[in-house]
Design a protein around this motif. Sequence first.
Motif, PDB file in Angstrom:
ATOM      1  N   GLU A 345      40.826  65.425  56.082  1.00 53.83           N
ATOM      2  CA  GLU A 345      40.786  63.965  56.788  1.00 53.83           C
ATOM      3  C   GLU A 345      41.396  62.758  55.898  1.00 53.83           C
ATOM      4  O   GLU A 345      41.350  61.564  56.173  1.00 53.83           O
ATOM      5  CB  GLU A 345      39.238  63.541  57.070  1.00 53.83           C
ATOM      6  N   LEU A 346      41.398  63.173  54.452  1.00 53.75           N
ATOM      7  CA  LEU A 346      41.738  62.298  53.422  1.00 53.75           C
ATOM      8  C   LEU A 346      43.362  61.851  53.269  1.00 53.75           C
ATOM      9  O   LEU A 346      43.592  60.808  52.831  1.00 53.75           O
ATOM     10  CB  LEU A 346      41.349  62.672  52.164  1.00 53.75           C
ATOM     11  N   PHE A 347      44.135  62.809  53.718  1.00 55.78           N
ATOM     12  CA  PHE A 347      45.649  62.603  53.685  1.00 55.78           C
ATOM     13  C   PHE A 347      46.138  61.861  54.577  1.00 55.78           C
ATOM     14  O   PHE A 347      45.716  61.862  55.641  1.00 55.78           O
ATOM     15  CB  PHE A 347      46.275  64.038  53.602  1.00 55.78           C
ATOM     16  N   PRO A 348      46.937  60.838  54.136  1.00 60.10           N
ATOM     17  CA  PRO A 348      47.755  60.170  55.354  1.00 60.10           C
ATOM     18  C   PRO A 348      48.615  61.021  56.343  1.00 60.10           C
ATOM     19  O   PRO A 348      48.851  61.989  56.182  1.00 60.10           O
ATOM     20  CB  PRO A 348      48.679  59.232  54.429  1.00 60.10           C
ATOM     21  N   PRO A 349      48.610  60.179  57.487  1.00 60.54           N
ATOM     22  CA  PRO A 349      49.423  61.036  58.643  1.00 60.54           C
ATOM     23  C   PRO A 349      50.769  61.451  58.323  1.00 60.54           C
ATOM     24  O   PRO A 349      51.263  62.503  58.734  1.00 60.54           O
ATOM     25  CB  PRO A 349      49.069  60.235  59.614  1.00 60.54           C
ATOM     26  N   ASP A 350      51.350  60.651  57.381  1.00 61.15           N
ATOM     27  CA  ASP A 350      52.827  61.001  57.375  1.00 61.15           C
ATOM     28  C   ASP A 350      53.197  61.660  56.200  1.00 61.15           C
ATOM     29  O   ASP A 350      54.286  61.741  55.761  1.00 61.15           O
ATOM     30  CB  ASP A 350      53.779  59.615  57.369  1.00 61.15           C
ATOM     31  N   PHE A 351      51.893  62.266  55.649  1.00 58.18           N
ATOM     32  CA  PHE A 351      52.417  62.949  54.280  1.00 58.18           C
ATOM     33  C   PHE A 351      53.116  64.333  54.544  1.00 58.18           C
ATOM     34  O   PHE A 351      52.817  64.994  55.328  1.00 58.18           O
ATOM     35  CB  PHE A 351      51.047  63.073  53.492  1.00 58.18           C
ATOM     36  N   LYS A 352      54.120  64.683  53.847  1.00 60.25           N
ATOM     37  CA  LYS A 352      54.785  65.855  53.882  1.00 60.25           C
ATOM     38  C   LYS A 352      54.330  66.748  52.747  1.00 60.25           C
ATOM     39  O   LYS A 352      54.453  66.743  51.445  1.00 60.25           O
ATOM     40  CB  LYS A 352      56.338  65.519  53.466  1.00 60.25           C
ATOM     41  N   PHE A 353      53.448  68.085  53.444  1.00 61.75           N
ATOM     42  CA  PHE A 353      52.822  68.825  52.470  1.00 61.75           C
ATOM     43  C   PHE A 353      53.791  69.978  52.159  1.00 61.75           C
ATOM     44  O   PHE A 353      54.533  70.475  52.870  1.00 61.75           O
ATOM     45  CB  PHE A 353      51.728  69.604  53.436  1.00 61.75           C
ATOM     46  N   ASP A 354      53.585  70.109  50.760  1.00 57.87           N
ATOM     47  CA  ASP A 354      54.579  71.559  50.153  1.00 57.87           C
ATOM     48  C   ASP A 354      53.467  72.375  50.150  1.00 57.87           C
ATOM     49  O   ASP A 354      53.795  73.653  50.224  1.00 57.87           O
ATOM     50  CB  ASP A 354      55.118  70.912  48.927  1.00 57.87           C
ATOM     51  N   THR A 355      52.302  72.236  50.076  1.00 54.72           N
ATOM     52  CA  THR A 355      51.082  73.134  50.006  1.00 54.72           C
ATOM     53  C   THR A 355      50.023  72.852  51.206  1.00 54.72           C
ATOM     54  O   THR A 355      49.466  71.759  50.958  1.00 54.72           O
ATOM     55  CB  THR A 355      50.353  73.465  48.475  1.00 54.72           C
ATOM     56  N   PRO A 356      49.902  73.604  52.004  1.00 50.87           N
ATOM     57  CA  PRO A 356      49.057  73.406  53.236  1.00 50.87           C
ATOM     58  C   PRO A 356      47.304  72.893  52.441  1.00 50.87           C
ATOM     59  O   PRO A 356      47.187  73.405  51.336  1.00 50.87           O
ATOM     60  CB  PRO A 356      48.704  74.713  54.011  1.00 50.87           C
ATOM     61  N   VAL A 357      46.674  72.363  53.255  1.00 46.27           N
ATOM     62  CA  VAL A 357      45.344  71.808  52.953  1.00 46.27           C
ATOM     63  C   VAL A 357      44.444  72.955  52.555  1.00 46.27           C
ATOM     64  O   VAL A 357      43.803  72.976  51.579  1.00 46.27           O
ATOM     65  CB  VAL A 357      44.566  71.112  53.969  1.00 46.27           C
ATOM     66  N   ASP A 358      44.874  74.052  53.525  1.00 52.19           N
ATOM     67  CA  ASP A 358      43.751  75.323  53.386  1.00 52.19           C
ATOM     68  C   ASP A 358      44.152  76.369  52.059  1.00 52.19           C
ATOM     69  O   ASP A 358      43.564  77.022  51.734  1.00 52.19           O
ATOM     70  CB  ASP A 358      43.697  76.227  54.506  1.00 52.19           C
ATOM     71  N   LYS A 359      45.393  75.593  51.528  1.00 51.10           N
ATOM     72  CA  LYS A 359      45.792  76.644  50.211  1.00 51.10           C
ATOM     73  C   LYS A 359      45.496  75.748  48.922  1.00 51.10           C
ATOM     74  O   LYS A 359      45.859  76.193  47.926  1.00 51.10           O
ATOM     75  CB  LYS A 359      47.407  76.834  50.488  1.00 51.10           C
ATOM     76  N   LEU A 360      45.009  74.672  49.079  1.00 52.36           N
ATOM     77  CA  LEU A 360      44.677  73.842  48.035  1.00 52.36           C
ATOM     78  C   LEU A 360      43.651  74.507  47.058  1.00 52.36           C
ATOM     79  O   LEU A 360      42.656  75.377  47.337  1.00 52.36           O
ATOM     80  CB  LEU A 360      44.152  72.398  48.358  1.00 52.36           C
ATOM     81  N   PRO A 361      43.566  74.203  45.542  1.00 52.95           N
ATOM     82  CA  PRO A 361      42.523  74.864  44.905  1.00 52.95           C
ATOM     83  C   PRO A 361      41.217  74.606  45.079  1.00 52.95           C
ATOM     84  O   PRO A 361      41.037  73.104  45.286  1.00 52.95           O
ATOM     85  CB  PRO A 361      43.171  74.768  43.417  1.00 52.95           C
TER      86      PRO A 361
END
Length: 363
Positions: A345-361
């Motif tokens: 819920e915290l990332f901006p909608p137009d952010f381009k992920f290099d690492t998905p949210v579920d893969k964050l440490p």
Amino acid sequence: MLEVHLRSFGLSDLPYWKIHVIEIYNYGYLRCQRFVSLTDPCAYAMASTSRGDGSTLPRVQCPNHPDAILVEDYRAGDMICPDCGLVVGDRVIDVGSEWRTFSNEKALKDPSRVGDAQNPLLNGGDLTTMISKGTGAASFDEFGNSKYQNRRTMSSSDRAMLNAFKEITTMADRINLPRNIIDRTNNLFKQVYEQKSLKGRANDAIASACLYIACRQEGVPRTFKEICAVSRISKKEIGRCFKLILKALETSVDLITTGDFMSRFCSNLGLPKQVQMAATYIAMKAVELDLVPGRSPISVAAAAIYMASQASAEKKTQKEIGDIAGVADVTIRQSYRLIYPRAAELFPPDFKFDTPVDKLPQL
């Protein structure tokens, strides 16, 4: 007689110049006017002059263009009409600063000027006269003491303030603060010093706290650790003086937010604009959702930078972020654990992920 005066002005061989004699004084000095260009060779100018009886003629102006704003030729010392080129006044005294040097020794200071610039923060504007130590017998009394000893020295209050101003300038230069913050800090220190409300506190500690307050008031806040790094005072002492100064001057400072530090921290870390905008958005949403209650804005900003960098290609470690933000690794981890469960819920909608949210440490 008139020909002699014209020859002295170099006008005897110019028949197309029309001369108007304004006044011949008793000592035979001739006042005349000349033209810069020959656009109107038959015109002449009347210059204002002071007479012996104290009366004054009207101001200097062009007779053909009385409303024109005269242009001053600083090199020749002339007042020139911009419309017709007429020299309305000559030998004008330049009241500006004299920047020429008259010293043969270029490496040394020019002795033609003495004293520092006026400092309104010191008593007397720093324009007091300092008498150097005498060398003759008349400079000493019968006991061998200098007669002008009390006049040679600066007052203790001025000396203390001058030393504090130098320390403030040195600290500000180390962290690249602009001149307006230095001036505000000097004024704050002068107010505190004259009130004598912080007796017993070191002037360096007061100066460091004033610099911290000035940064907050000017909208470019610095952390206590950043001020402590450029001074010789501990963080605890700067914090104590900070609270005492706010109470003594009855002033306040705006609350710091995560956005006050985000651009500077990301710039020092070499992160791109996209990561900086994402970190700013994450920190703002975390505060709005009340995910980090009781956490300082600096630790929240550091945690947001860590999360944004881990989701992008420009990854930064907790150690790198902690060194720039001035917070410990464990502090970043504690704030990160608070915002991680709702990272989607915290990332901006137009952010381009290099690492998905579920893969964050998860830490």
